[in-house]
Design an enzyme around this catalytic site. Structure first.
Site, PDB file in Angstrom:
ATOM      1  N   TYR A  55       0.759  -1.274   0.165  1.00  0.00           N
ATOM      2  CA  TYR A  55      -0.041  -0.011  -0.040  1.00  0.00           C
ATOM      3  C   TYR A  55       0.803   1.246  -0.021  1.00  0.00           C
ATOM      4  CZ  TYR A  55      -3.242   3.552   0.639  1.00  0.00           C
ATOM      5  OH  TYR A  55      -3.998   5.009   0.432  1.00  0.00           O
ATOM      6  N   LYS A  70       9.831  10.274 -15.837  1.00  0.00           N
ATOM      7  CA  LYS A  70       8.660  10.241 -15.189  1.00  0.00           C
ATOM      8  C   LYS A  70       8.674  10.225 -13.564  1.00  0.00           C
ATOM      9  CE  LYS A  70       4.542   7.029 -15.330  1.00  0.00           C
ATOM     10  NZ  LYS A  70       4.384   5.900 -15.655  1.00  0.00           N
TER      11      LYS A  70
END
Length: 156
Positions: A55, A70
């Site tokens: 998570y 990126k």
């Protein structure tokens, strides 16, 4: 305290072919497809955000097709939950030749000077495994395309 960790992965394919795998949301799809046991499940939640291994909620902050860069910033979970003040990942695809490139993965972090023990949690291992998996995928697809079209040039 601010710092960064960087690692590079060589790829025997043109930078343009590697960038196609890294740009946009294609990377999240490939990570989930190619490395579900290593990286976890990457899922697009909304807009440009993704949730990933253990998570981690990230937001794309830079997506530059011209420079093939990126960058994501962790906004929830992951190392922030352990006490880091900020964590960004920069992914750059560097042209090293007409038929070769490198994936440069950089982990940029900021942590309170009073918590130096947190530095032990930093590693580019996950980024390296991701880069190697994507590199193998790109090389295989690029070589298959070359076999089907012998006149394929690096810019195609």
């Amino acid at each position: 305290m601010r710092g960064e960790l960087t690692q590079e992965t060589a790829v025997e394919a043109p930078a343009s072919a590697v960038w196609e795998a890294y740009r946009g949301l294609e990377l999240a799809r490939l990570v989930t497809e190619l490395m579900p046991d290593t990286i976890g499940h990457a899922q697009v939640l909304e807009g440009d955000g993704t949730a990933g291994a253990g998570y981690v909620k990230e937001v794309f902050t830079v997506a530059d097709d011209e420079k093939r860069v990126k960058e994501t910033e962790t906004v929830e979970g992951g190392l922030l939950a352990l006490g880091f003040d900020s964590l960004r990942v920069r992914l750059e695809i560097v042209e090293t030749g007409a038929e070769s490139s490198a994936i440069k993965s950089t982990l940029l972090y900021e942590v309170d000077d009073a918590k130096p023990e947190l530095l032990a949690y930093l590693s580019t291992d996950l980024l390296e495994r991701m880069a190697k998996g994507i590199a193998n995928h790109v090389v295989q697809n690029y070589n298959n395309r070359k076999k089907k079209s012998p006149s394929l040039s690096p810019s195609e």
